[in-house]
Design an enzyme around this catalytic site. Structure first.
Site, PDB file in Angstrom:
ATOM      1  N   HIS A 117       8.756  59.755  46.773  1.00 30.24           N
ATOM      2  CA  HIS A 117       8.559  60.480  47.660  1.00 30.24           C
ATOM      3  C   HIS A 117       8.337  59.526  48.956  1.00 30.24           C
ATOM      4  O   HIS A 117       7.824  60.318  50.169  1.00 30.24           O
ATOM      5  CB  HIS A 117       8.691  62.309  47.827  1.00 30.24           C
ATOM      6  CG  HIS A 117       9.199  63.189  47.154  1.00 30.24           C
ATOM      7  ND1 HIS A 117       9.789  64.191  47.185  1.00 30.24           N
ATOM      8  CD2 HIS A 117       8.698  63.363  45.613  1.00 30.24           C
ATOM      9  CE1 HIS A 117      10.452  64.604  46.444  1.00 30.24           C
ATOM     10  NE2 HIS A 117       9.187  64.107  45.682  1.00 30.24           N
ATOM     11  N   SER A 140      13.370  34.583  61.725  1.00 31.07           N
ATOM     12  CA  SER A 140      13.507  34.956  62.711  1.00 31.07           C
ATOM     13  C   SER A 140      13.933  34.193  64.305  1.00 31.07           C
ATOM     14  O   SER A 140      13.244  32.854  64.022  1.00 31.07           O
ATOM     15  CB  SER A 140      12.205  35.806  64.239  1.00 31.07           C
ATOM     16  OG  SER A 140      12.486  36.378  65.050  1.00 31.07           O
TER      17      SER A 140
END
Length: 461
Positions: free
Chosen positions: A186, A316
């Site tokens: 989870h 980037s």
């Protein structure tokens, strides 16, 4: 442009003089200027295997002369040798039975075969319909060529890529067996796990997909040939389908057989749907694996950073020094495309009205694209990412030692509720698990050291 005149039942039409196709191919080029998706060359090779086998079968059944058989086989072998690729220009978006592509192959094979006969000084000529397409219909040839192409691409491209990535994970699984890290469920901390165990889950996904792929591709060995127009076999010898399948099997090395029920083979493509379902299953597993890898490699200073992956290129255009998990992103996009293709294949297969499904080219296009994307994606991911996965021990140990879920090991000794109170107290007051446990009075320091051992928490006891 120099042209020659070809004709069909609609009359005469100009065809480029340097191209080997005929009137029906030229009409298709003009009638369907749709999209840029050309009929995959792999299905052309599937057609060549079929036309070659059909010539041998018709000859064996006394329906084709020695000279015509030899000429057609010669032409088909040239197609299979990739010498004639430029002569198959049609797009996928055409008739749903693939008739134009069947005729494209018939016309090119006929042209090359007639040139061969002329060079041999043989006074015979080959007609694209009467000879190359003898005992056949587009309705049984296209699905046959489709199955031949799909099986070959799975066998020669997809399965090798799958096995290579699986073997890489197997090696990493063994290499990192002794590294113990915190597990997560989870997206929250859970009990410890070996890094090798985590990777073994990835490896077993590919093991399972390999088994599923082997099972589903077996159904692709069934060929529609012999069904002709509607499955009855009109204009074909009763033994034709079996003989063609036998000759295709001999030339490819794959155990193709004539389909038991030709009515099914023409109107339903559930066998391809099942195959693509396996491709979708593989895509879902690869999505999960790629996501796990990029999460575990997130950072370098504000993420999990439990593993490092190869730095392949700048990440980037504005942030200097940034490097991104590009191989993972590539693989997840491949997975998304394959899942979308599965929807298209399923819808197309459901549209078999009466005796014929007329969505065959789009079924072929999407299934082949999925095979290519998965094969290339796994190869690239393996070579540029998976082989370079390495643990970052200091981060792994830090997360492990900080985790409150180690408290699970106390359950058998003090019970769930007391163990939960220790974990909550530690989280609430900013204590270590050990400090909270001793402060609670439920365990001694000696008991804590004896019971909280991550290395004892990664196998059943």
């Amino acid at each position: 442009m120099s042209v020659r005149i070809e004709h069909d039942t609609f009359g005469e039409i100009e065809v480029p003089a340097d191209k080997y196709w005929g009137a029906q191919t030229e009409r298709s080029k003009r009638n369907f200027p749709v999209g840029k998706e050309r009929m995959p060359i792999e299905v052309v090779y599937g057609f060549a295997q079929l036309k070659r086998g059909a010539a041998l079968a018709n000859h064996a059944l006394g329906k084709l002369s020695d000279a015509k058989k030899d000429a057609i086989v010669y032409a088909c072998d040239r197609v299979l040798n990739k010498e004639l690729d430029e002569h198959f220009p049609l797009v996928v978006w055409q008739t749903g039975s693939g008739t134009q592509s069947n005729m494209n192959v018939n016309e090119v094979v006929s042209y090359v075969a007639n040139t061969y006969l002329k060079e041999q000084g043989i006074d015979e000529s080959i007609h694209p319909n009467d000879d190359v397409n003898k005992s056949q219909s587009s309705n049984d040839t296209f699905p046959t060529a489709m199955h031949v192409a799909l099986y070959n691409e799975v066998e020669t491209k997809l399965e090798p890529a799958l096995k290579t990535l699986r073997d890489t994970f197997k090696q990493k699984e063994e290499q990192y067996h002794d590294i113990i890290k915190i597990g997560r469920t989870h997206l929250q901390d859970a009990t410890p796990i070996r890094l090798g165990q985590e990777i073994s889950g990835w490896r077993y996904m590919l093991d399972k997909c390999e088994t599923l792929l082997s099972e589903s591709k077996a159904h692709i060995l069934n060929l529609a040939i012999g069904g002709t127009a509607v499955g009855t076999g009109i204009n074909a010898h009763p033994e034709f389908g079996d003989k063609v399948a036998k000759f295709i099997a001999e030339n490819t090395g794959y155990p193709f057989v004539s389909s038991e029920n030709k009515f099914h083979a023409l109107t339903a493509h559930d066998e391809v749907v099942q195959l693509h379902g396996t491709l979708k299953a593989l895509a879902t597993d690869l999505m999960k694996i790629a996501n796990d890898v990029r999460w575990l490699a997130s950072g370098p200073r504000a993420g999990l950073a439990e593993i490092s992956i190869p730095e392949n290129e700048p990440g980037s255009s504005i942030m200097p020094g940034k490097v991104n998990p590009t191989q993972c992103e590539m693989l997840t996009m491949v997975a998304v495309q394959v899942m979308g293709n599965d929807t298209a294949v399923g819808i197309a297969s459901s549209q078999g009205n009466f005796e014929l499904n007329v969505y065959k080219p789009v079924i072929l296009l999407n299934t082949l694209q999925s095979i290519y994307l998965l094969a290339d994606g796994m190869d690239t991911f393996n070579n540029n990412c998976a082989v370079g996965i390495e643990p970052i021990p200091e981060n792994i140990d830090n997360y492990l030692n900080q985790s409150l879920m180690l408290v699970t090991a106390l359950n058998p000794h003090i019970g769930y509720e007391k163990a939960a109170s220790i974990a909550k107290k530690a989280h609430r007051e900013g204590l270590t698990l050990k400090e909270s446990a001793i402060d609670s009075g439920y365990v001694t320091e000696e008991q804590f050291e004896q019971w909280i051992k991550p290395e004892d928490m990664v196998e059943p006891k």
